[in-house]
Design an enzyme around this catalytic site. Structure first.
Site, PDB file in Angstrom:
ATOM      1  N   LYS A 259       3.003   4.518  -1.135  1.00 51.05           N
ATOM      2  CA  LYS A 259       2.907   5.544  -2.160  1.00 51.05           C
ATOM      3  C   LYS A 259       4.117   6.444  -1.978  1.00 51.05           C
ATOM      4  O   LYS A 259       4.006   7.540  -1.433  1.00 51.05           O
ATOM      5  CB  LYS A 259       1.613   6.334  -2.003  1.00 51.05           C
TER       6      LYS A 259
ATOM      7  N   HIS B 109       0.809  -1.230   0.000  1.00 49.43           N
ATOM      8  CA  HIS B 109       0.000   0.000   0.000  1.00 49.43           C
ATOM      9  C   HIS B 109       0.839   1.276   0.000  1.00 49.43           C
ATOM     10  O   HIS B 109       0.311   2.374   0.137  1.00 49.43           O
ATOM     11  CB  HIS B 109      -0.939  -0.031   1.214  1.00 49.43           C
TER      12      HIS B 109
ATOM     13  N   ASP C 190      16.746  10.240  -7.608  1.00 43.99           N
ATOM     14  CA  ASP C 190      18.196  10.447  -7.523  1.00 43.99           C
ATOM     15  C   ASP C 190      18.780  10.135  -6.147  1.00 43.99           C
ATOM     16  O   ASP C 190      19.820  10.681  -5.764  1.00 43.99           O
ATOM     17  CB  ASP C 190      18.577  11.879  -7.918  1.00 43.99           C
TER      18      ASP C 190
END
Length: 152
Positions: free
Chosen positions: A96, A94, A101
């Site tokens: 996100k 779940h 870089d």
């Protein structure tokens, strides 16, 4: 600045992400519960054409249930792995978050979906604190190692 906060109510989160992805020069490591926004997938694909190494970890259940995600990944040359959450097939990957870089983390409620962009109240945090970035990198590498690589 070590922290920026963005809210969908006042701006396009996809536009902010696209801008940050365009500035990325070496790597993008994304752990995304959902991905169905062609605009954001195109930004990742464009980054690969510039030589940026792009890796995605996606939730297996959401991927399998979302033909649009499968189509987006089949059309783009994005390297990705799938996995469930800690509880197996009845749980979710779940997360996100995205690491740019190895210096910047994007995280928050925002899913990389057209619904999040066009309909929902969402937030995105942009974090540039090196110690925080290292924590996210450790989590990402563990997810990548646990995931199953898929060839679209």
């Amino acid at each position: 600045m070590a922290l920026e906060v963005k809210f969908a109510r006042g701006q396009s989160i996809a536009e902010a992400i696209e801008s940050l992805v365009r500035e990325t020069t070496t790597s993008i490591d994304a752990a995304l519960y959902r991905l169905n926004n062609p605009r954001l997938a195109d930004a990742l694909e464009e980054a690969t054409r510039r030589g940026v190494a792009v890796r995605l970890v996606l939730d297996r259940g959401k991927f399998e249930a979302t033909p649009q995600t499968q189509e987006i990944l089949a059309e783009n040359r994005l390297r990705f792995r799938l996995l469930h959450g800690r509880g197996g097939s009845d749980s979710k990957m779940h997360h996100k978050f995205v690491i740019l870089d190895r210096e910047t983390v994007l995280t928050g409620s925002y899913n990389w979906t057209t619904e999040s962009e066009d309909l929902n109240y969402e937030n995105l945090l942009v974090l540039r604190d090196p110690s925080v970035v290292q924590e996210y990198l450790r989590e990402y590498e563990a997810l990548w190692a646990a995931g199953e690589e898929i060839r679209a």
